[in-house]
Every structure is written in structure tokens, then in C-alpha cells.
Design an enzyme around this catalytic site. Structure first.
Site, PDB file in Angstrom:
ATOM      1  N   SER A 504      28.515 -42.377  50.562  1.00  0.00           N
ATOM      2  CA  SER A 504      27.346 -41.548  50.802  1.00  0.00           C
ATOM      3  C   SER A 504      26.300 -41.831  49.723  1.00  0.00           C
ATOM      4  CB  SER A 504      27.747 -40.079  50.862  1.00  0.00           C
ATOM      5  OG  SER A 504      26.722 -39.296  51.394  1.00  0.00           O
ATOM      6  N   ASP A 591      28.713 -41.722  62.441  1.00  0.00           N
ATOM      7  CA  ASP A 591      28.226 -40.960  61.295  1.00  0.00           C
ATOM      8  C   ASP A 591      26.935 -40.219  61.656  1.00  0.00           C
ATOM      9  OD1 ASP A 591      27.346 -40.009  58.828  1.00  0.00           O
ATOM     10  OD2 ASP A 591      27.888 -41.847  57.757  1.00  0.00           O
ATOM     11  N   HIS A 623      31.163 -39.739  58.894  1.00  0.00           N
ATOM     12  CA  HIS A 623      30.754 -39.818  57.493  1.00  0.00           C
ATOM     13  C   HIS A 623      31.993 -39.770  56.605  1.00  0.00           C
ATOM     14  CE1 HIS A 623      27.574 -39.868  54.562  1.00  0.00           C
ATOM     15  NE2 HIS A 623      28.105 -38.845  53.916  1.00  0.00           N
TER      16      HIS A 623
END
Length: 682
Positions: A504, A591, A623
């Protein structure tokens, strides 16, 4: 991108003393894993990254039963057991595609438990309830494509709860009063004001609503007798990350805040709703209070948790001082979550450890005795795990960076070796002390591991988080480089063998590392990371739209020409031609936060320039990687990649691709050992 966990479910969210522990035999053998004299045994990846044996436990309001997640046919399902005999646990769900969400909620009838499911990593969590008497499972919210959460449960309404979901408008959530027996659902609040949070009380009433202003401040509104909203208070942007209401007292007379107004770090504050009078219950100069323990009946706080380097609880009500004295057993680790029965006689206390799995104890408040219930991951008991050392690194401008260092077992102090810098996501989150599968894995393979709470991380006061504003690829990255320089100066890290690894925002940092400081790192691993801040902001999910002012104030103004120019300059994609070190990228196709296009576009740009890259794609993930088969395959590739470029140890890939949807979109030939592995699509 990841977000810090929400402390209490009032949000409309983005969402152990002289106890003899039973001997537990590990499910793997330490013998002959590596040649004699070559270091500790290799801990298998499937042990390090497997699902918990038991976890996320919740006690029933009457204190008689325990609900938790545990594998059923290899997938985490809901189990329930008598509190006095965990061995009698039985599963109440049997999902087989992917594990349930970790949010379990008891209703106060002591008969129903609410759980959540999603599809393929899309984060559209659908609420279900199970009747523990009949076994009947009932769907409580619409789906697919609808994101839901529990807003409120109350002892006053044993079979009802408030649930928020975004079926009507994907940008915001409305509130519904739901009966778990009949499944009946009534909308009680229509979110026409683009509110990002609602706050409700034990009478299932909406008391406050929050919205962001154009300058990223937060306005809290309350509804008057005429049904109209009026301003209750405004939290300026400088305090907005560290100030929020947590809960109302059961009688509705007080609201409890974590509040940094008038100070740097968030204190625990009680506010009388009739007079407006505020009183400070607890404060700490070093860090924010982030968690409250509430009396289940009065909903008044009796203890609060603060974390600088380690978790620490401060008792607010003297009646509980003896309990916390008895619970504070350093050998067990840090007290994490505390769950309580309605009468406060039975507590579940979770202890976080660094060199062993977390442990859950039952504390009987009547007898003042603790009883061990279970370890979350039995296979790690007795494994050659290492200490996680809290260290404070000084940034070049003097800022203190709370960091965590794990060294390889039996490593010689003062002899530099390879190191992996692991960067947390968010960026508005933080690293904490405890068992980290990533730290233990990398240390076991021969690397020092360093995690840094760079500026912009939360929990260290408002000045610290605000110092990170507009500093993506700027001072936030400088902090990481300063930490690497510290490790080199301390003769921990060999400057020629340092990797950067993250997901991320941490994945963005890995890409920044190779493009802004191309000679610093020997290689990088980026999963679900951002390559272009502008395209990230243009593709955020609809339910993040109300937060756009945060991005403008804290990341950069993407609505102006100058702002877009700066954001483009801070984006790794703009500087892809600078990459001269090996890079591994992985992403889940579904995601919803950082779209897979973030990885696809930088991979395409690298291939156009004939820059080598390895790119892994997962068709059933979002994600991050929730399915353990996918985690296993990703870590197998990452381990081989790091071994090639840093010289650490590695476990052969073997059959770690089995059951995974791993697909090599580029650079399969760059990973040693892949040709001998199970089938993964090329």
C-alpha cells in the site's frame, strides 16, 4: 491504501500471573532444516504465514460462551465454545471460498452472532447472523457490491442492532435498524449530507454526524427537536487526525473523546452534554491514547491504552486498579484487547508477544485468577523466534522516530549484514511491538529487519502526524533514509545489502526508494503499491469520496494545475527511468483502494524501457492477500528474490504455488527456483 483500525464501531467507517501453560508440540520439526553450523532452523513459510489456529475471540454478554475464528477445511470460519471448556468448540459456518471477516459481534440475547463475508477481495462486506440454537444463518444486508458494517448493539435491544450500508448511494452509508430473528430491516437515517461518520447511543439513536469541510477540518453536527442538523463542534485540520468521539454513556449524558485540542497528544476527555463541561480523564505527553475499556453496562471508561514504544494501560477508575495489577504480567507480554461480559465478572484478555504467538486468557474478576485459554498459532510455540527491539531513531531535523528492529538469531553484534526496511501502509497508521510474521520470517532468513514510524504516522501526537503533510516522497522518505543511515552507522546493516519492502503506502515507498534514491537500496518489493498519486486519487472507491479534502490537505491538491504538477513530481511513475535495481511487484486484481492499474502502468513503463521487473498478479485478491495459498506463493517468490539480491537463506519453493491464483505477468525467469515449483501461470 490501508487505514488505521477504528477504535469503536460508532464510526460510519471506511472502513497473563503465575500461570502454568500447557506444553504444545509444534507441527513441524526443527531437525535438519539447514546444515549444521549455518544458523537456526528455517521456519517453514506455511507455519509463519498460515491462518491462526484460533483468533479474534469475543465473549457472550452472559459470559458463558466464546465466539472465535478458526479453520474449517483450511478456511477461517465461525466457531463457538463454552467458556469453561474450549475443547467443546464447534463450527457454525462452513464457508470454503475465503475466510470470514474478523469482526464478530454478539447480540445481547446471547443466541445470535453477526459475521461478515466478501467476494474475491472486493471489500464489500455483507453482514450475516447465525442462530446458535437452530444453526440458521440469515443474510442481514444486500449484496453483492454493497459495503456494510455494524454501527451499534445495545443491551436494551437484545435482538436488534444498527447496521450501516451503501446500497442506496455508493458514496455514503445509510443506517438501518435490523432484527436478527426475522431479518426485518428499517432505514432510520438517510445520509443526504455526505456524512462520513455517524455516532449513535445505547438507545439506538443517532446523536452526532461528522463531515469534512473544504479545508479538511471536521464538523460534528447534532440534530435538534425540529429534526434539523446544527453545529455541535468543529475540529480544525491540525487536530482532526487525533481527535474524535468514542462513545456515549449508557444514560446518554456524557460523550467520551480522544482529544488533542489544547495539547499535542490525544487525551481521554469526558464531556457533559447538557452543560458542555469537559474534564480530562487521562493524558500522556509522549503519545496519543487510542483505546478505551468501557464498563459494559454504564459504557463509562475505566481504563485507557497508550502506546509509545510498548502498549500501556492507565486505570481511570480506582475500582479496577487491583485487576490491572494482577493482569500486568510482563512475561506474558503487552495487554492488547480486553473483552468483558455484561456483569464484568468474566474478561477475555489478549497478550501480545514478540517471540511467540499471542495468548488469550480468561480472567475471573470474582476469584481474581487468570486461566490460559489458547495460543493463536500453536505451531510457532518453540520456534526459533527473535526479539523485536524498540529503538528511537533521530531524523536529520531532530524528530524522534519510534522504530522496531529484529536481528537474526545468533547474529554477531557489530558485524554488518543484510537488512530489509519494512514500511507500513496508510500512511496514517503505525507499526507496533509484537509478533510480526514478516519480521520473524526475514530475521530467520538472515536479515536484520527495521520498521520505522516515519512522520505522518499516527499515535505520536498531532505535531508528528501534521509534519507529514505534503511530504510524500519528501521528508517522509527522508525519515526512512535516515533510519537506514542509522542502521549502517550502528553496524547493523551492510550499506550494499539493504532492501525496501512494503504494501500500500509501503509499496509506494518501495517504488520511491528505487526512483528517488536509486543507489540506496539493493532491491525492492512492492505489493499493492501506488505508482502515480494522480491516478490513485482519480480511481478511489466511491465511499472514499467524502474524504477527498483530506487528500488535498495532507497529500496535495490534485484540483489545481500546480498541485497536479507537484503530485506528478512525487510519483514514482514519473521517474521510472531512474530504476537501476531489481524490483518485485505484486497486486490483487480486485483491489478497490489502490487499483491494479497502479502496478500495471509502472510495469508497462519499465518494459518499454527494457528495465527488468517481476510482476505477480492474483485474480481473486484485493488490497493484500487474504487467502493463505496466495500469501504462501507471494512470500515464496519474495524470499527467493531477496535471497538472490541480498544473499540470505531461503526455503525451496516446492509446492507453495499449489492452490494459489498466482500469475507471472513479467519476469518469471528472474526468480531462482521458480522453474522447479508447482504450476503458476507464466
Amino acid at each position: 491504501m490501508s487505514r488505521a483500525p477504528v477504535t469503536r464501531r460508532r464510526f460510519l467507517t471506511l472502513t497473563s500471573a503465575g500461570i502454568a501453560l500447557p506444553a504444545v508440540a509444534p507441527s513441524w520439526s526443527l531437525a535438519a532444516s539447514v546444515p549444521k553450523g549455518r544458523g537456526p532452523a528455517l521456519i517453514p513459510r506455511r507455519v509463519l504465514f498460515g491462518d491462526a489456529d484460533k483468533g479474534w475471540a469475543r465473549i457472550s454478554p452472559d459470559g458463558t460462551r466464546l465466539a472465535f475464528l478458526a479453520p474449517f477445511n483450511g478456511v477461517l470460519n465461525l466457531w463457538v465454545a463454552p467458556l469453561h471448556d474450549i475443547a467443546k468448540a464447534r463450527p457454525f459456518t462452513r464457508v470454503s471460498d475465503r475466510s470470514l471477516g474478523t469482526w464478530l459481534t454478539w447480540l445481547h440475547d446471547n443466541r445470535h452472532v453477526v459475521f461478515f463475508r466478501e467476494q474475491g477481495g472486493d471489500e464489500n462486506w455483507q453482514a450475516h447472523s447465525v442462530d446458535l440454537t437452530t444453526g440458521v444463518i440469515r443474510v442481514l444486508t444486500p449484496g453483492p457490491g454493497v459495503r456494510s458494517h455494524v454501527q451499534e448493539v445495545s443491551r436494551h435491544f437484545p435482538t436488534e442492532l444498527l447496521i450501516g450500508h451503501n446500497e442506496r448511494d455508493k458514496r455514503v452509508s445509510d443506517l438501518y435498524r435490523v432484527n436478527v430473528v426475522t431479518g426485518a430491516s428499517e432505514r432510520i437515517e438517510t445520509n443526504d449530507g455526505a456524512f462520513v461518520w455517524y455516532y449513535t447511543d445505547a438507545q439506538l439513536r443517532v446523536r452526532l454526524a461528522a463531515r469534512y469541510t473544504d479545508d479538511a477540518s471536521v464538523e460534528y453536527l447534532q440534530r435538534g427537536p425540529d429534526g434539523e442538523w446544527s453545529l455541535f463542534t468543529r475540529i480544525d485540520m491540525v487536530d482532526a487526525m487525533s481527535t474524535r468521539p468514542i462513545d456515549f454513556s449508557d444514560d446518554g449524558a456524557e460523550v467520551y473523546w480522544l482529544d488533542s485540542r489544547g495539547r499535542d497528544s490525544a487525551a481521554v476527555v469526558a464531556q457533559d452534554l447538557r452543560s458542555g463541561t469537559r474534564r480530562v480523564l487521562a493524558e500522556d505527553a509522549t503519545a496519543d491514547f487510542t483505546e478505551l475499556a468501557l464498563d459494559p453496562r454504564t459504557l463509562r471508561p475505566f481504563a485507557a491504552r497508550v502506546t509509545f514504544t510498548r502498549r500501556r494501560w492507565q486505570v481511570l477508575d480506582p475500582a479496577y486498579a487491583d485487576d490491572f495489577t494482577r493482569l500486568a504480567a510482563p512475561a506474558r507480554g503487552d495487554i492488547g484487547d480486553i473483552e468483558k461480559s455484561l456483569d464484568q465478572k468474566h474478561w477475555l484478555v489478549f497478550y501480545e508477544r514478540d517471540r511467540g504467538p499471542g495468548q488469550l486468557f480468561h480472567y475471573d474478576r470474582h476469584t481474581k485468577r487468570s486461566r490460559f485459554l489458547f495460543s493463536t498459532r500453536r505451531a510457532l510455540e518453540g520456534a526459533p523466534l527473535v526479539e523485536m527491539e524498540p529503538v528511537v531513531v533521530r531524523a536529520r531535523d531532530g524528530l524522534s522516530l519510534v522504530s522496531y528492529l529484529s536481528r537474526p538469531r545468533d547474529s554477531a553484534r557489530g558485524t554488518p549484514g543484510p537488512m530489509v526496511l519494512v514500511v507500513h501502509g496508510g500512511p496514517w497508521g503505525r507499526d507496533t511491538w509484537g509478533l510480526s510474521s514478516t519480521h520473524q520470517w526475514l530475521a530467520n532468513r538472515g536479515y536484520a529487519v527495521l520498521s520505522v514510524n516515519f512522520r505522518g504516522s499516527t499515535g505520536f501526537g498531532k505535531a508528528f502526524v501534521n509534519t507529514g503533510n505534503l511530504e510524500w516522497a519528501g521528508k517522509m522518505h527522508d525519515d526512512l533514509i535516515d533510519a537506514v543511515d542509522w542502521a549502517i552507522a550502528e553496524r547493523i546493516a551492510d550499506p550494499r545489502r539493504v532492501a525496501i519492502f512494503g504494501g500500500s503506502y509501503g509499496g509506494y515507498s518501495a517504488l520511491v526508494g528505487l526512483t528517488f534514491t536509486p543507489e540506496t537500496f539493493a532491491c525492492a518489493v512492492d505489493y499493492v503499491g501506488i505508482s502515480n498519486i494522480l491516478t490513485l486519487l482519480e480511481t478511489i472507491p466511491p465511499y472514499w469520496k467524502p474524504w477527498q479534502t483530506i487528500w488535498k490537505a495532507r497529500t496535495g491538491d490534485y484540483t489545481t494545475e500546480e498541485g497536479r504538477r507537484v503530485l506528478a513530481e512525487r510519483s514514482p511513475l514519473t521517474h521510472v527511468g531512474r530504476i537501476v535495481r531489481p524490483l518485485l511487484i505484486a497486486h490483487g486484481v480486485n483491489d478497490p483502494r489502490v487499483k491494479v492499474s497502479e502496478s500495471e502502468q509502472i510495469v508497462a513503463a519499465m518494459r518499454e524501457r527494457n528495465i527488468p521487473v517481476t510482476y505477480l498478479s492474483y485474480s481473486d485478491e484485493g488490497h493484500g492477500f487474504r487467502r493463505q495459498e496466495n500469501r504462501r506463493s507471494f512470500n515464496a517468490v519474495a524470499e527467493a528474490f531477496l535471497a538472490r539480491h541480498l544473499g540470505g537463506r531461503f526455503e525451496p519453493i516446492g509446492d507453495d504455488f499449489k492452490g494459489s491464483t498466482i500469475e507471472f505477468k513479467a519476469g518469471r525467469d528472474l526468480i531462482p527456483g521458480v522453474e522447479l515449483a508447482g504450476r503458476g501461470r507464466a
